[in-house]
Scaffold this active site. Structure first.
Site, short mmCIF file in Angstrom:
data_model
loop_
_atom_site.label_atom_id
_atom_site.label_comp_id
_atom_site.label_asym_id
_atom_site.label_seq_id
_atom_site.Cartn_x
_atom_site.Cartn_y
_atom_site.Cartn_z
N THR A 30 6.77 1.53 -15.28
CA THR A 30 6.05 0.54 -14.46
C THR A 30 4.60 0.38 -14.87
O THR A 30 3.94 -0.57 -14.44
CB THR A 30 6.09 0.94 -12.98
OG1 THR A 30 5.40 2.19 -12.81
CG2 THR A 30 7.52 1.08 -12.48
N CYS A 34 -0.05 7.22 -9.92
CA CYS A 34 -0.01 7.54 -8.48
C CYS A 34 -0.59 8.92 -8.21
O CYS A 34 -0.81 9.73 -9.11
CB CYS A 34 1.43 7.53 -7.97
SG CYS A 34 2.33 6.00 -8.23
N CYS A 38 2.41 10.33 -3.31
CA CYS A 38 2.85 8.94 -3.18
C CYS A 38 4.24 8.86 -2.53
O CYS A 38 5.17 9.57 -2.95
CB CYS A 38 2.89 8.26 -4.54
SG CYS A 38 3.29 6.50 -4.45
N ARG A 41 9.61 5.83 -4.26
CA ARG A 41 10.84 6.49 -4.72
C ARG A 41 10.54 7.41 -5.90
O ARG A 41 9.81 7.06 -6.82
CB ARG A 41 11.86 5.42 -5.12
CG ARG A 41 13.18 5.96 -5.65
CD ARG A 41 14.13 4.82 -5.93
NE ARG A 41 13.59 3.90 -6.93
CZ ARG A 41 13.74 4.07 -8.25
NH1 ARG A 41 14.38 5.14 -8.72
NH2 ARG A 41 13.24 3.19 -9.09
N ARG A 63 -2.31 1.32 -14.38
CA ARG A 63 -3.11 0.75 -13.31
C ARG A 63 -2.81 1.50 -12.00
O ARG A 63 -1.74 2.07 -11.83
CB ARG A 63 -2.84 -0.74 -13.14
CG ARG A 63 -1.45 -1.11 -12.69
CD ARG A 63 -1.30 -2.63 -12.59
NE ARG A 63 -0.03 -3.04 -12.00
CZ ARG A 63 1.08 -3.21 -12.69
NH1 ARG A 63 1.09 -3.01 -14.00
NH2 ARG A 63 2.19 -3.59 -12.08
N CYS A 65 -1.81 2.62 -8.25
CA CYS A 65 -0.76 2.26 -7.29
C CYS A 65 -1.40 1.66 -6.04
O CYS A 65 -2.36 2.21 -5.50
CB CYS A 65 0.04 3.52 -6.93
SG CYS A 65 1.26 3.27 -5.63
N CYS A 68 -0.10 4.26 -2.70
CA CYS A 68 -0.74 5.55 -2.38
C CYS A 68 -2.25 5.51 -2.57
O CYS A 68 -2.94 6.45 -2.17
CB CYS A 68 -0.12 6.67 -3.20
SG CYS A 68 -0.47 6.60 -4.97
N ASP A 438 -30.29 37.80 4.25
CA ASP A 438 -30.10 37.15 5.55
C ASP A 438 -29.68 38.18 6.61
O ASP A 438 -28.74 38.96 6.41
CB ASP A 438 -29.04 36.06 5.43
CG ASP A 438 -28.88 35.28 6.71
OD1 ASP A 438 -29.65 34.33 6.91
OD2 ASP A 438 -28.01 35.64 7.52
#
Length: 479
Positions: A30, A34, A38, A41, A63, A65, A68, A438
């Site tokens: 694709t 992600c 995410c 599927r 690129r 998603c 998500c 301290d």
């Protein structure tokens, strides 16, 4: 930065939120990348590629998603798995991108060559400094599109694109949608007052929000800060502009931030400061593993998980507060800070409890501080600090060498090791800072002195600042 592909695969399949932001999953079929959480599927392992940073995934041609939203993943702590040069570079990029001269100027500021800096980034992050800065700008622009009603021109300016044309072209190229189409997908229906913006800032759980507020509440400067009903609120000043913000817990692993500020071009810087102030980039699992070897801390980690280091909005303000707190209780120091603000701070009409902006270094350098009840010696220390800051001899912005800054700070009469380490812990975000003198820390472990405590703390490196927060949480009236 080498990724363990087996661990990445298991985290992806289980959608383990502890790994959110530590790596990104790119899907070869694709061309989308992600977060590990995410909800889409699950794809076959053979189609997955793993990247150490979002910038590396984008450099490889993937690129983000839209489901998500990688721009919402918690930031990876700069000091884990990277050398100090890369860590310091990432801090500068987070503060202002590469707006002040590009990679060459950034490298010069760090004392290295630009080619060497690019090689370090490619080796440890899988992307060049320019790609990292571009991805940060892009992700912040996407966040503004999704979470605010800002005009497109203001978003382009706030996210560092400079002009609407360049902003539109970059969004279209990366997301395959126009900015207007992305905004419509967000389906925002709420309306906010003019110059007010609401953001959702994620973190890796656990996050002990109640513990953070318990630390900040007694130290809140009257008129400048307020903690009530599970919310932290304060006034801010940046480049001559005044405003305020408030932070509260959100549903899920995130905080809700409401910002009221007149100049949207400074929103990126404001949000990055808030992320640092509330330590939202911390990798709790790594820190807990480092501290759990000590039985005393292990019990506290188990009983009170997710305690973070409380940062600050402004380093100069924090340093003044540290000087006010030398050798007195938190309650006494807070009262002195309130008197200082009331006498010298600029009036501000904010929400309940916010009446002043903390005075500038120029104001304090010339102030008669004895009038608010300070001893002559302490007043001179604050004036010395304010004078050094107003002359540019000390600068808390864009710090790349903490040791050098602390050395300059220690040259001011009245600033000792405790003050310097407290500033390093809260103002510089140094995870291994530790004010071993301290009183609260000494009492928490029932040790006789600073040297004994320092030896005891060796096993906590490099997370001594987090150990200090746990020890202070048991003695909230100290420092």
């Amino acid at each position: 930065m080498e990724l363990d592909l087996r661990i990445c695969s298991r985290a992806r399949l289980s959608r383990d939120a502890r790994f959110d932001g530590k790596f990104f999953i790119a899907v070869a079929t694709t061309k989308i990348y992600c977060r590990p959480i995410c909800p889409a599927r699950t794809v076959k392992e053979e189609n997955c590629r793993y990247y150490a940073s979002a910038a590396a995934a984008e450099e490889a041609g993937y690129r983000p998603c839209l489901r998500c939203r990688p721009e919402c993943s918690p930031g990876t702590p700069a000091w884990i798995g990277t050398p100090s040069t890369v860590s310091r570079a990432l801090r500068l990029i987070a503060a202002s991108g590469l707006a002040d001269g590009g990679v060459e100027k950034l490298a010069e500021h760090l004392g290295v060559g630009s080619r060497h800096l690019r090689r370090l980034f490619l080796r440890h992050l899988g992307a060049t400094p320019s790609a990292v800065a571009q991805t940060r700008r892009l992700h912040f622009a996407k966040k503004l599109l999704d979470e605010t009603n800002l005009a497109m021109g203001d978003i382009a300016l706030a996210s560092g694109f400079g002009c609407v044309r360049r902003f539109n072209a970059t969004i279209q190229q990366v997301y395959k949608r126009t900015p207007s189409e992305i905004r419509r997908l967000a389906r925002r229906t709420d309306q906010t007052p003019r110059n007010q913006y609401i953001f959702r800032l994620p973190y890796r759980p656990p996050y002990n929000w109640d513990g953070m507020l318990a630390y900040l509440a007694p130290r809140a400067t009257p008129g400048v800060e307020a903690v009530e009903a599970g919310t932290y609120r304060r006034t801010i000043s940046l480049r001559g502009n005044h405003g305020w913000f408030e932070v509260s817990r959100a549903e899920g692993a995130a905080l809700t931030v409401r910002v009221q500020f007149g100049d949207p071009s400074l929103l990126f810087q404001i949000i990055e400061r808030i992320r640092a102030m509330f330590d939202l980039n911390a990798d709790w699992a790594t820190i807990a593993r480092g501290l759990a070897a000590d039985p005393v801390l292990a019990a506290r980690l188990k009983a009170n998980p997710g305690l973070r280091v409380a940062g600050c909005w402004n380093g100069f303000e924090l340093a003044v507060r540290a000087i006010l707190g030398q050798q007195i209780t938190v309650k006494g120091a807070t009262a002195l800070a309130g008197r200082l603000v009331k006498a010298l701070g600029q009036s501000f009409a904010g929400p309940d409890g916010l009446t002043h902006v903390f005075p500038s270094a120029e104001v304090l350098a010339a102030a008669r501080l004895a009038d608010i009840g300070l001893t002559g010696k302490r007043a001179e220390t604050i004036r010395g600090l304010a004078g050094a800051v107003s002359k540019g001899q000390i600068c808390f912005e864009g710090v790349t060498d903490s040791e050098a800054l602390l050395a300059r700070l220690s040259e001011i009469p009245g600033v000792g090791p405790w003050t310097s380490q407290y500033v390093a812990l809260r103002a510089l975000g140094e995870p291994d800072a530790f004010p071993c003198a301290d009183l609260g820390l000494l009492r928490a472990l029932n040790v006789s002195g600073a040297r004994e405590l320092e030896r005891r703390a060796e096993v906590w490196r490099p997370w001594r600042a987090y150990a200090a927060m746990y020890l202070w949480s048991q003695h909230t009236k100290e420092r």
